[in-house]
Write a protein that holds these residues in place. Structure first.
Motif, PDB file in Angstrom:
ATOM      1  N   HIS A   1      -0.347  -1.335   4.116  1.00 10.88           N
ATOM      2  CA  HIS A   1       0.406  -0.136   3.738  1.00 10.88           C
ATOM      3  C   HIS A   1       0.726   0.744   4.945  1.00 10.88           C
TER       4      HIS A   1
ATOM      5  N   TYR B   1       4.522   1.831   5.855  1.00 12.06           N
ATOM      6  CA  TYR B   1       4.849   3.241   6.035  1.00 12.06           C
ATOM      7  C   TYR B   1       5.261   3.554   7.470  1.00 12.06           C
TER       8      TYR B   1
ATOM      9  N   ASP C   1       9.015   2.151   4.730  1.00 13.70           N
ATOM     10  CA  ASP C   1       9.352   1.713   3.387  1.00 13.70           C
ATOM     11  C   ASP C   1       8.061   1.593   2.568  1.00 13.70           C
ATOM     12  N   PRO C   2       7.431   2.729   2.237  1.00 18.63           N
ATOM     13  CA  PRO C   2       6.130   2.669   1.570  1.00 18.63           C
ATOM     14  C   PRO C   2       6.234   2.042   0.182  1.00 18.63           C
ATOM     15  N   GLN C   3       5.167   1.323  -0.219  1.00 18.05           N
ATOM     16  CA  GLN C   3       5.136   0.710  -1.551  1.00 18.05           C
ATOM     17  C   GLN C   3       4.219   1.464  -2.495  1.00 18.05           C
ATOM     18  N   ILE C   4       3.399   2.376  -1.944  1.00 20.67           N
ATOM     19  CA  ILE C   4       2.519   3.174  -2.803  1.00 20.67           C
ATOM     20  C   ILE C   4       2.628   4.642  -2.383  1.00 20.67           C
ATOM     21  N   SER C   5       2.150   5.543  -3.239  1.00 19.91           N
ATOM     22  CA  SER C   5       2.235   6.965  -2.918  1.00 19.91           C
ATOM     23  C   SER C   5       1.168   7.325  -1.891  1.00 19.91           C
ATOM     24  N   ASP C   6       1.334   8.485  -1.265  1.00 17.73           N
ATOM     25  CA  ASP C   6       0.338   8.957  -0.301  1.00 17.73           C
ATOM     26  C   ASP C   6      -1.033   9.077  -0.962  1.00 17.73           C
ATOM     27  N   ALA C   7      -1.028   9.548  -2.221  1.00 17.80           N
ATOM     28  CA  ALA C   7      -2.299   9.737  -2.922  1.00 17.80           C
ATOM     29  C   ALA C   7      -3.010   8.412  -3.138  1.00 17.80           C
ATOM     30  N   GLU C   8      -2.228   7.387  -3.498  1.00 18.51           N
ATOM     31  CA  GLU C   8      -2.826   6.059  -3.691  1.00 18.51           C
ATOM     32  C   GLU C   8      -3.382   5.501  -2.382  1.00 18.51           C
TER      33      GLU C   8
ATOM     34  N   ASP D   1      -4.461   7.329   0.139  1.00 21.82           N
ATOM     35  CA  ASP D   1      -5.680   8.089   0.451  1.00 21.82           C
ATOM     36  C   ASP D   1      -6.868   7.574  -0.360  1.00 21.82           C
ATOM     37  N   GLU D   2      -6.585   7.178  -1.602  1.00 24.64           N
ATOM     38  CA  GLU D   2      -7.646   6.660  -2.457  1.00 24.64           C
ATOM     39  C   GLU D   2      -8.279   5.391  -1.864  1.00 24.64           C
TER      40      GLU D   2
END
Ligand SMILES: [Zn+2]
Length: 717
Positions: free
Chosen positions: A18, A22, A27-34, A36-37
């Motif tokens: 990821h 990013y 071209d991110p595939q997940i959100s920033d929150a995901e 960070d998790e």
């Protein structure tokens, strides 16, 4: 592997995946929150199992410790800069040089005679950042170093590790990751969005803004706190693979992980190299293109001249490289540049603004030069508030006056210049009076002088504080006595406090005197322009001064700032005369008899030596313990086969640089002169030779073209 072990490995791999989406592909595939998790889960697991924490884990990017300073790194293969091309004609001239050299090297004589084959190039966008060398060992990031002066840089590993585009370990799928050590070069930069965000924060905090992204990136990489670097959001791109076995050129020869024979894995082309770098998870700027010939390169440059504004990073041009690595080896490098690459610079950026005043600056030699004070204006991302006006004649010729609306131009790193006044004034403002050069020095009020043949006005007062200030800065500079930390603002303080009146006084400064001085950090490296006490830095300056006492005589001669004596002349004088005492007493004839020392330099050295104040200064420096001798190897007194003969080089040689040709002749005892006379033994001419060749013909002086010259040299080897 235990369950924990495999979960850790999986998490690290997913996080790296990821990060790449990013930070490299945008071209991110997940959100920033995901994201960070995932990172938090990894941190928790590692906290519970500290024995399983690996150095290349994504949690280990920021070491958390402030570093003391940067160690020096020697570059095994020098980091050369590139020659520049400023327009289509210069691009085509580069291509012709390349094709000529390659055709000449062709084994088949008929192939050499025919029109040279078109050459394929790789065109890459030139990143306006800071050059960096990354060393990987068995696929793991070992070190990051700055370019420095090309031969030596600084170890900035802790900072490089925080840049998320740079993998801590190379991906092992795809082409074999090279075992052992491999060096990968590229550029770190501050993306436009990160730069703007940073300046918004500065503005909110009421701090002064950063002027441009490139300088901010350079300053950031030299910051001693990796956690700050981490917050800046730096980016990176790589473009070269080096193995250290081919000095000067840059091809690679690497052993593949699975090659039992130990034969080097070799990419044949630069394109294949870029593809391998990308496959290993390294950031490669994606817009590069293979161009079948120079026409396609010209088209690429024109296209990006327009499109570059839409990019997320600053680019100031296009780098053009010969694609075929075997041809690159054949082309080699001059002392300064590889012959197989050039950098096309996009046209200069211009802007209009108001010229509020014309001021003058007093230099080290007393030269008084005017400059324009401008209403601050943004040009290509930097704020410009000053521009050079060269000399009084330049001001008169352009007839720019305070109050005028002016066109200014900024090209690459050059100080911006005033192109012209926009007349009549767009707002109908009536013009002011023409500007007059001041008659007296703004600093010491001495009457300014100008020699009849010169354009420059000078303050002739040798104890003028402005001259002293510039002289001390020169004395301490890197190529002179190399006293780190003794910069402009410290010099100002030393003069203002009356601690230093000449170079020799520097050597009587005590740590206590320096520690208590208050100095504003110098731009643009400073984070914030906050004045602070010198403290430890002051003590370090004294240590640096102490160290500088043992410098070779050549540095001292250059540092003294004798007019017309540059670095090269200083080295020549030191090599021939061996000691300061001898240099100070040699008659002008003896000085002039040295090859490469002309009458102007000889007269200037003599004039310096005869001035009692300078004799006094040299005595003072000697008494302070400054080395007055040269340890450089003595020139050989053995007469060579070309002793007594004088050669002149003109035009462009394709197989060697001017310096290489000079060195070859000098090794044989010959002398190389800059001008043709009846005494000239022979003129060696390359492509585009001009008036010197004509003069040789007129005087009936012998001439050699490049092929004859090479045959001539080889006869002595
Ligand atoms: Zn003055």
């Amino acid at each position: 592997m235990s369950d924990i072990g495999s979960r850790l490995a999986e998490l690290r791999q997913r996080i790296r995946h990821h990060e790449e989406r990013y930070y490299i592909h945008n071209d991110p595939q997940i959100s920033d929150a995901e994201f960070d998790e995932l990172l938090h889960e990894l941190e928790r697991l590692e906290a519970d199992h500290p024995d399983l924490v690996a150095l290349d884990s994504p949690t280990q990017r920021v070491g958390g410790r402030t570093v003391e300073g940067f160690a020096t790194v020697e570059h095994i293969v020098p980091m050369l800069s590139l020659d520049n091309a400023y327009n289509e004609e210069e691009l085509r001239a580069f291509d012709e040089r390349v094709r000529r050299v390659i055709a000449k090297g062709a084994v088949d004589a008929t192939a050499a005679a025919a029109e040279p084959e078109p050459i394929a190039y790789i065109a890459e966008l030139k990143i306006d950042g800071l050059s960096i060398a990354l060393t990987y060992e068995d696929g793991r990031l070992l070190r990051g170093a700055t370019r420095g002066d090309g031969a030596r840089g600084e170890d900035v590993t802790a900072n490089v590790r925080t840049i998320r585009a740079i993998p801590l370990s190379l991906r092992r799928s795809g082409p074999a990751v090279p075992p052992g050590r491999v060096e990968i070069r590229g550029e770190v930069y501050l993306p436009r969005a990160a730069f703007e965000k940073l300046n918004r924060e500065m503005e909110q905090a009421g701090d002064p803004l950063f002027a441009n992204a490139r300088n901010t990136a350079a300053g950031t990489m030299r910051n001693l706190d990796p956690s700050l670097v981490s917050k800046r959001g730096m980016g990176a791109f790589v473009y070269q693979l080096v193995d250290g076995r081919s000095p000067g050129s840059a091809p690679l020869a690497l052993a593949p992980a699975d090659a039992a024979s130990g034969e080097g894995l070799r990419y044949d082309t630069h394109a294949a190299t870029l593809e391998a770098l990308a496959a290993w998870g390294l950031p490669v700027e994606s817009h590069w293109r293979r161009c079948a010939n120079i026409e396609e390169v010209v088209a690429f440059c024109a296209e990006w001249g327009d499109r570059r504004q839409a990019l997320e990073f600053d680019t100031d041009g296009v780098v053009i490289k010969v694609d075929d690595l075997a041809l690159r080896e054949k082309l080699g490098a001059t002392a300064k540049f590889p012959r197989w690459a050039t950098a096309f610079k996009f046209p200069a950026q211009q802007a209009t603004t108001t010229l509020t005043a014309i001021d003058v600056n007093v230099g080290r030699t007393g030269a008084v030069t005017p400059y324009a004070v401008l209403e601050p204006v943004k040009v290509a991302g930097s704020t410009i508030s000053m521009a050079t006006l060269h000399n009084a004649e330049d001001v008169a010729r352009k007839d720019v006056r305070p109050g005028d609306r002016v066109l200014i131009e900024k090209g690459g790193d050059v100080i911006p210049k005033v192109v012209k006044a926009i007349l009549p004034h767009p707002d109908g403002v009536p013009r002011g009076e023409p500007w007059q050069m001041p008659t007296h020095c703004p600093e010491c009020r001495s009457l300014l002088h100008r020699d009849d043949e010169e354009v420059v006005w000078r303050c002739e007062n040798t104890s003028c504080p402005a001259r002293l200030r510039r002289s001390l800065e020169h004395f301490a500079s890197r190529t002179a006595m190399n006293v780190e930390g003794l910069g402009a603002s410290l010099v100002d303080q030393l003069i203002d406090q009356g601690l230093v009146h000449d170079y020799a006084d520097l050597y009587h400064l005590t740590p206590e005197q320096l520690e208590t001085l208050v100095v504003a950090p110098k731009e643009p490296k400073s984070e914030r322009a906050v004045a602070r006490k010198l403290g430890k830095v002051g003590r370090n300056v004294v240590a640096q001064l102490e160290r500088s006492k043992s410098n070779d005589l050549s540095r001292l001669i250059y540092a003294l700032g004798i007019r017309h004596v540059g670095e090269k002349a200083a080295a020549t004088l030191a090599r021939h005369f061996r000691s300061m005492d001898r240099l100070m007493t040699e008659p002008v004839e003896a000085l002039q008899s040295v090859s490469e020392i002309g009458p102007v330099v000889a007269a200037s050295v003599r004039a310096f030596a005869e001035e009692p104040r300078n004799q006094q200064l040299v005595r003072k420096l000697k008494a302070a313990g400054v080395n007055m001798d040269s340890q450089a190897p003595e020139p050989s007194d053995q007469p060579g086969p070309l002793s007594g003969k004088t050669y002149v080089l003109t035009g462009t040689l394709t197989s060697m640089s001017r310096e290489e040709a000079t060195a070859a002749l000098e090794r044989l005892g010959g002398k190389v002169s800059g001008s043709v006379s009846k005494k000239t033994t022979c003129v060696v001419f390359g492509a585009d030779a001009g008036s010197k060749l004509e003069k040789a013909e007129k005087l009936g002086v012998e001439r050699m073209d490049e092929a004859q010259f090479l045959a001539f040299l080889s006869a002595y080897n």
